[in-house]
Scaffold this active site. Structure first.
Site, PDB file in Angstrom:
ATOM      1  N   GLU A 177      -5.749  -7.269   2.305  1.00 49.60           N
ATOM      2  CA  GLU A 177      -6.008  -8.185   1.499  1.00 49.60           C
ATOM      3  C   GLU A 177      -4.966  -9.265   1.616  1.00 49.60           C
ATOM      4  O   GLU A 177      -5.146 -10.475   0.919  1.00 49.60           O
ATOM      5  CB  GLU A 177      -5.526  -7.698  -0.495  1.00 49.60           C
ATOM      6  N   SER A 227       0.189   1.478   7.764  1.00 52.22           N
ATOM      7  CA  SER A 227       2.241   1.890   7.797  1.00 52.22           C
ATOM      8  C   SER A 227       1.936   2.502   7.577  1.00 52.22           C
ATOM      9  O   SER A 227       0.982   3.826   7.032  1.00 52.22           O
ATOM     10  CB  SER A 227       2.479   1.042   7.100  1.00 52.22           C
ATOM     11  N   CYS A 282       0.408  -2.358  16.698  1.00 49.87           N
ATOM     12  CA  CYS A 282       1.022  -1.276  17.062  1.00 49.87           C
ATOM     13  C   CYS A 282       1.267  -0.922  17.978  1.00 49.87           C
ATOM     14  O   CYS A 282       1.687   0.255  18.420  1.00 49.87           O
ATOM     15  CB  CYS A 282       0.031  -0.454  15.756  1.00 49.87           C
TER      16      CYS A 282
HETATM   17  P1  NAD Z   1      -0.360  -1.304   4.816  1.00 46.94           P
HETATM   18  O1  NAD Z   1       0.130   0.569   5.649  1.00 46.94           O
HETATM   19  O2  NAD Z   1      -0.097  -1.809   3.974  1.00 46.94           O
HETATM   20  O3  NAD Z   1      -1.799  -1.542   4.681  1.00 46.94           O
HETATM   21  C1  NAD Z   1      -3.064  -1.174   4.976  1.00 46.94           C
HETATM   22  C2  NAD Z   1      -4.054  -1.062   4.459  1.00 46.94           C
HETATM   23  O4  NAD Z   1      -4.447  -0.201   3.416  1.00 46.94           O
HETATM   24  C3  NAD Z   1      -4.729  -1.838   4.062  1.00 46.94           C
HETATM   25  O5  NAD Z   1      -6.072  -2.365   3.641  1.00 46.94           O
HETATM   26  C4  NAD Z   1      -4.201  -2.024   2.809  1.00 46.94           C
HETATM   27  O6  NAD Z   1      -4.925  -2.857   1.314  1.00 46.94           O
HETATM   28  C5  NAD Z   1      -3.975  -0.863   1.273  1.00 46.94           C
HETATM   29  N1  NAD Z   1      -3.029   0.242   1.458  1.00 46.94           N
HETATM   30  C6  NAD Z   1      -1.481  -0.839   0.879  1.00 46.94           C
HETATM   31  N2  NAD Z   1      -0.981  -0.166   0.245  1.00 46.94           N
HETATM   32  C7  NAD Z   1      -1.187   0.883  -0.148  1.00 46.94           C
HETATM   33  C8  NAD Z   1      -0.912   1.918  -1.000  1.00 46.94           C
HETATM   34  N3  NAD Z   1       0.097   2.472  -1.126  1.00 46.94           N
HETATM   35  N4  NAD Z   1      -2.212   2.976  -1.594  1.00 46.94           N
HETATM   36  C9  NAD Z   1      -3.483   2.817  -1.100  1.00 46.94           C
HETATM   37  N5  NAD Z   1      -4.025   2.024  -0.073  1.00 46.94           N
HETATM   38  C10 NAD Z   1      -2.619   0.627   0.287  1.00 46.94           C
HETATM   39  O7  NAD Z   1      -0.333  -2.262   6.242  1.00 46.94           O
HETATM   40  P2  NAD Z   1      -0.559  -3.119   6.388  1.00 46.94           P
HETATM   41  O8  NAD Z   1       0.968  -3.919   6.918  1.00 46.94           O
HETATM   42  O9  NAD Z   1      -1.236  -4.038   6.761  1.00 46.94           O
HETATM   43  O10 NAD Z   1      -0.879  -3.585   9.008  1.00 46.94           O
HETATM   44  C11 NAD Z   1       0.413  -3.189   9.508  1.00 46.94           C
HETATM   45  C12 NAD Z   1       1.196  -1.529   9.657  1.00 46.94           C
HETATM   46  O11 NAD Z   1      -0.527  -0.882  10.562  1.00 46.94           O
HETATM   47  C13 NAD Z   1       1.996  -1.456  10.816  1.00 46.94           C
HETATM   48  O12 NAD Z   1       3.010  -0.492  10.161  1.00 46.94           O
HETATM   49  C14 NAD Z   1       1.134  -0.917  12.059  1.00 46.94           C
HETATM   50  O13 NAD Z   1       2.299  -0.536  13.660  1.00 46.94           O
HETATM   51  C15 NAD Z   1      -0.137  -0.415  11.583  1.00 46.94           C
HETATM   52  N6  NAD Z   1      -0.575  -0.293  12.555  1.00 46.94           N
HETATM   53  C16 NAD Z   1      -1.861   1.287  12.803  1.00 46.94           C
HETATM   54  C17 NAD Z   1      -2.544   0.902  13.976  1.00 46.94           C
HETATM   55  C18 NAD Z   1      -2.761   2.334  15.266  1.00 46.94           C
HETATM   56  O14 NAD Z   1      -3.472   1.876  15.926  1.00 46.94           O
HETATM   57  N7  NAD Z   1      -1.824   2.675  14.993  1.00 46.94           N
HETATM   58  C19 NAD Z   1      -3.099  -0.212  14.281  1.00 46.94           C
HETATM   59  C20 NAD Z   1      -2.832  -1.682  13.400  1.00 46.94           C
HETATM   60  C21 NAD Z   1      -1.769  -1.020  12.915  1.00 46.94           C
END
Ligand code: NAD
Length: 494
Positions: A177, A227, A282
């Site tokens: 979002e 995350s 990441c």
């Molecule tokens: P985030 O977990 O906050 O959000 C990711 C997705 O999950 C979004 O679409 C969000 O709307 C949804 N979301 C958020 N909170 C939620 C909840 N409580 N319940 C259900 N859905 C929920 O992550 P972010 O801040 O957008 O991205 C950064 C994170 O992603 C970092 O930790 C990074 O390391 C990780 N990441 C990992 C990789 C990998 O390949 N391992 C790649 C890119 C990013």
């Protein structure tokens, strides 16, 4: 009035009826550039119903035609790479080159998806018993879904839906979002490439929409990137609902520097890998582990990192952009403050960072710590900002022990001139992606993106052959045909 981001349901971009809107801001200015709706329950159901209906016909489309769709799509993405990058610059603040790279690495996955006919070949063994042959096909699962993070708004969605759809599935995508507009452009181009109605749906929103995906009986598989806490929740809830889940989560990536490494290459690599993309990667290097006398280079590393800084994407001298949100910035600043309080030495402090002309941007300057220990929060937590922590160890064995004791296992690298040290490291390290004199070893899409431990929950990884396994089921056929049944002269043989 700012624009409201549309949903993409049943082949149409539609205005959501939701009254829950989330502002999308330009992180360099705080200007609200759009409102993203949280799709209503009815809209979620419409998307799922449409994807379910589309699966019936899409799975019958010949594999070569599905491949051609991906070829046309890859070309369109290349033609519009700059336009997509411009959207990323505005909603995420990446530099232009970085934003183009985000799109390019996604295009490479679409090119891989265009190889789907050979990737979908099954296996055969003739004469498993007298006159009996066994052979397998791989078949699509049905409706699959993807939930993506903010930091690669083009690449990560493109890790998912092209491979899933090329396999014959239909797909529901719920982008972040925080930067939802890039995905709408990707969907628009997919339609232009000839994607049939209903094969891809884009639903916007946050937790509530994700929960619908996690609980809906018609969704067979879920790909998640984001995350750690959310990744664990998605994996647990999705599998509890008997779905196939792959969840890529957070990371803390170490780079080990041996004293025989090329110092200049180490410094250059560390500058880009630690603060590049504002540390919002990441696979960023967040911990540099100096072995033995290599520790003498730490001041030079800090000096080199201090020469780069953040800026607006219109400035081609900017090394990286802002953090995604004021909350993300505040969290990073509080971790920097805690690092100081816990006794780490702050060699370079980016807490008080200003960028001319953009007083409201979420800027964090490059930051380097030394004397970091494993008990400190700046070591334990994924900072996801332009912060490098440095540590020292006496030998390679200690470096391996340190890296292996981390709960994460996404990426790591070793810089050395010794083949023996590199081999020992690659063999013993408990991390899924290893670079040797390469700081960020992200595999190209004919391999798979293979994070381990707390950085990944599931078994089949993203893109490459593993993605094909994730998005398909194997059907094994055992057939017996009797020689006696062959008609010597029948209606078709006369
Ligand atoms: P985030 O977990 O906050 O959000 C990711 C997705 O999950 C979004 O679409 C969000 O709307 C949804 N979301 C958020 N909170 C939620 C909840 N409580 N319940 C259900 N859905 C929920 O992550 P972010 O801040 O957008 O991205 C950064 C994170 O992603 C970092 O930790 C990074 O390391 C990780 N990441 C990992 C990789 C990998 O390949 N391992 C790649 C890119 C990013």
């Amino acid at each position: 009035m700012t624009q409201q981001v549309k949903l993409f349901i049943d082949g149409e971009f539609v205005h959501s009826n939701s009254d829950k809107l989330i502002p999308v801001t330009n992180p360099a200015t705080q200007e609200v550039i759009a409102q993203v709706p949280c799709a209503t329950t009815t809209e979620m159901q419409q998307a799922i119903d449409s994807a379910k209906a589309a699966f019936k016909t899409w799975k019958e489309v010949p594999v070569s035609e599905r491949a051609r769709l991906m070829m046309r799509y890859a070309q369109l993405l290349k033609d519009h790479q700059g336009e997509i990058a411009a959207i990323i610059c505005e909603e995420l603040g990446k530099t232009v080159e970085d934003a183009k790279g985000d799109v390019w690495r996604g295009i490479e996955v679409v090119e891989q998806a265009a190889n789907i006919p050979s990737l979908m070949m099954g296996e055969t063994v003739e004469n498993v018993a007298r006159s009996i042959d066994t052979y397998s096909y791989i078949q699509p699962l049905g409706v699959c879904a993807g939930i993506t993070p903010f930091n690669f708004p083009a690449m990560i969605p493109l890790w998912m839906f092209p491979m899933a759809i090329a396999c014959g599935n239909t797909f529901i995508l719920k982008p972040s979002e925080q930067d939802p507009m890039t995905v709408n452009k990707l969907a628009e181009l997919f339609v232009k490439a000839g994607a049939p109605k209903g094969v891809l749906q884009v639903v916007h929103g946050a937790k509530e929409q994700v929960d619908t995906i996690l609980h809906h009986p018609d969704i067979k598989a879920i790909s998640f990137v984001g995350s750690v806490n959310v990744g664990q929740y998605i994996y647990k809830t999705g599998t509890d609902n008997l779905k196939r889940v792959q969840a890529f989560a957070g990371a803390k990536n170490h780079m080990v520097i041996m004293p025989d490494a090329n110092k200049q290459q180490v410094i250059n690599a560390l500058v880009g890998a630690s603060v590049g993309a504002a540390g919002q990667r990441c696979m960023a290097i967040s911990v540099a582990v100096f072995v033995g006398s290599a520790a003498e280079w730490i001041p030079e590393v800090a000096a080199a990192i201090g020469k780069v800084g953040p800026g607006h994407y219109s400035n081609d001298k900017a090394a990286y952009g802002p953090q995604i949100s004021p909350q993300a910035k505040a969290r990073i600043l509080s971790l920097i403050a805690q690092g100081k309080k816990e006794g780490a030495t702050c060699l370079l402090d980016g807490s008080d960072c200003q960028v001319d002309g953009y007083p409201n941007g979420n800027w964090v300057g490059p930051t380097v710590f030394s004397d970091v220990t494993t008990e400190m929060e700046i070591y334990k937590q994924e900072i996801f900002g332009p912060v490098l922590t440095t540590m020292t160890v006496a030998n390679l064995d200690q470096a391996i022990e340190l890296v292996n004791s981390s709960p994460y296992g996404n990426g790591t690298s070793i810089f050395t001139a010794s083949g023996a040290a590199a081999r020992k490291y690659q063999h013993n390290i408990e991390v899924g992606q290893v670079g040797i004199n390469v700081p960020i070893p992200v595999p190209l899409p004919f391999f798979s993106f293979t994070g381990w431990k707390g950085s990944f929950y599931g078994d089949q990884h993203a893109y490459g052959k593993q993605a094909v396994r994730f998005y398909t089921e194997t059907k094994t056929i055992t057939a017996r045909w009797f020689d006696d049944d062959i008609q010597v002269s029948g209606p078709n043989m006369s």
